[in-house]
Design a protein around this motif. Structure first.
Motif, PDB file in Angstrom:
ATOM      1  N   LYS A  14       0.844  -1.318  -0.295  1.00 44.56           N
ATOM      2  CA  LYS A  14       0.039  -0.133  -0.071  1.00 44.56           C
ATOM      3  C   LYS A  14       1.016   1.279   0.067  1.00 44.56           C
ATOM      4  O   LYS A  14       0.881   2.018  -1.096  1.00 44.56           O
ATOM      5  CB  LYS A  14      -1.166   0.050   1.541  1.00 44.56           C
ATOM      6  CG  LYS A  14      -1.488   0.986   1.369  1.00 44.56           C
ATOM      7  CD  LYS A  14      -2.976   0.468   2.623  1.00 44.56           C
ATOM      8  CE  LYS A  14      -3.464   1.757   3.030  1.00 44.56           C
ATOM      9  NZ  LYS A  14      -4.047   1.158   4.904  1.00 44.56           N
ATOM     10  N   ASP A  27      -1.775  -9.005   3.457  1.00 46.02           N
ATOM     11  CA  ASP A  27      -3.709  -8.313   3.577  1.00 46.02           C
ATOM     12  C   ASP A  27      -3.263  -7.949   4.571  1.00 46.02           C
ATOM     13  O   ASP A  27      -3.779  -6.300   4.415  1.00 46.02           O
ATOM     14  CB  ASP A  27      -4.803  -9.026   3.020  1.00 46.02           C
ATOM     15  CG  ASP A  27      -4.120  -9.816   1.867  1.00 46.02           C
ATOM     16  OD1 ASP A  27      -4.150  -8.982   0.435  1.00 46.02           O
ATOM     17  OD2 ASP A  27      -4.816 -10.854   1.606  1.00 46.02           O
ATOM     18  N   LEU A  28      -3.096  -8.237   6.154  1.00 48.02           N
ATOM     19  CA  LEU A  28      -3.109  -7.459   7.007  1.00 48.02           C
ATOM     20  C   LEU A  28      -2.510  -6.161   7.724  1.00 48.02           C
ATOM     21  O   LEU A  28      -2.804  -5.025   7.593  1.00 48.02           O
ATOM     22  CB  LEU A  28      -2.730  -9.155   8.563  1.00 48.02           C
ATOM     23  CG  LEU A  28      -2.979  -8.186   9.273  1.00 48.02           C
ATOM     24  CD1 LEU A  28      -4.772  -7.841  10.360  1.00 48.02           C
ATOM     25  CD2 LEU A  28      -2.494  -9.187  10.714  1.00 48.02           C
ATOM     26  N   ASN A  43      -1.151  -4.749   4.923  1.00 41.14           N
ATOM     27  CA  ASN A  43      -1.714  -3.211   3.686  1.00 41.14           C
ATOM     28  C   ASN A  43      -3.396  -2.823   4.407  1.00 41.14           C
ATOM     29  O   ASN A  43      -3.735  -1.566   4.680  1.00 41.14           O
ATOM     30  CB  ASN A  43      -2.345  -3.939   2.738  1.00 41.14           C
ATOM     31  CG  ASN A  43      -1.208  -4.295   1.867  1.00 41.14           C
ATOM     32  OD1 ASN A  43      -0.033  -3.046   1.741  1.00 41.14           O
ATOM     33  ND2 ASN A  43      -0.984  -5.239   0.819  1.00 41.14           N
ATOM     34  N   GLU A  44      -3.817  -3.655   5.501  1.00 42.24           N
ATOM     35  CA  GLU A  44      -5.004  -3.666   5.675  1.00 42.24           C
ATOM     36  C   GLU A  44      -4.929  -2.584   7.282  1.00 42.24           C
ATOM     37  O   GLU A  44      -5.393  -0.837   7.369  1.00 42.24           O
ATOM     38  CB  GLU A  44      -5.740  -4.148   6.606  1.00 42.24           C
ATOM     39  CG  GLU A  44      -6.867  -3.516   7.181  1.00 42.24           C
ATOM     40  CD  GLU A  44      -8.282  -5.281   7.550  1.00 42.24           C
ATOM     41  OE1 GLU A  44      -8.966  -5.465   8.607  1.00 42.24           O
ATOM     42  OE2 GLU A  44      -7.664  -6.315   6.995  1.00 42.24           O
ATOM     43  N   THR A  45      -3.639  -2.815   8.268  1.00 41.10           N
ATOM     44  CA  THR A  45      -3.696  -2.123   9.173  1.00 41.10           C
ATOM     45  C   THR A  45      -2.650  -1.384   9.211  1.00 41.10           C
ATOM     46  O   THR A  45      -2.529  -0.281  10.346  1.00 41.10           O
ATOM     47  CB  THR A  45      -3.412  -3.486  11.145  1.00 41.10           C
ATOM     48  OG1 THR A  45      -2.019  -4.029  10.382  1.00 41.10           O
ATOM     49  CG2 THR A  45      -4.675  -4.281  10.354  1.00 41.10           C
TER      50      THR A  45
END
Length: 168
Positions: free
Chosen positions: A42, A112-113, A115-117
């Motif tokens: 990200k 994924d985690l 990028n999310e957090t």
């Protein structure tokens, strides 16, 4: 002997697994270390968009700048250091001895985690929760914490109350 439990420090980067530390300076009770770090996808995408606006498109971004996208050099500073050691790994695979460390608390790197957090699940920077080193050195102060930093083939043990970091 009870195994030491590692807790990942909540930072938005991961120490590069393919590079060693860049520099370390120890003075009196202060330690500074420099590492190459990687950011998540990200942040890399945001950097690329910014550079595309600046240069017009990806093809026009100079190689020396393109090669640094998603990476940085950081300095981690520890003050009031009670103990510091740099150890070259004796393990054939991995830096940490599974006989000494409970590795079950270390999360797998989940992009994924991350990028999310924006918190890296496995930054190669940990706090040792039940430090055998502190007890061996007779340090029972709750304010002194045991930090562990993994480089490519070395690791650092630091006993200090806290740390701060900055991009350099």
């Amino acid at each position: 002997m009870e195994k030491s439990i590692l807790h990942a420090v909540e930072v938005p980067w991961q120490i590069s697994p393919s590079h060693d530390f860049i520099e370390f300076i120890g003075e009196e009770s202060e330690v500074k270390t420099k590492f190459l770090i990687n950011y998540n996808a990200k942040i890399r995408e945001r950097e690329i968009k910014h550079l595309c606006r600046q240069y017009g498109n990806e093809e026009k971004i100079p190689d020396e700048i393109w090669n640094r996208v998603g990476n940085a050099i950081i300095e981690i500073n520890f003050a009031q250091v009670h103990f510091f050691s740099k150890t070259v790994s004796q393990q054939e695979y991995g830096l940490l001895d599974s006989e000494k460390f409970d590795l079950s608390q270390i999360a797998y790197l989940d992009d994924d985690l991350w990028n999310e957090t924006n918190i890296c699940p496995d930054p190669s920077f940990y706090e040792v929760i039940n430090s055998n080193l502190k007890s061996r050195l007779g340090i029972d102060s709750l304010s002194v914490r045991h930090w562990l930093i993994l480089g490519h083939d070395v690791f650092f043990d630091i006993l200090a109350p806290s740390f701060n970091w900055e991009v350099v």
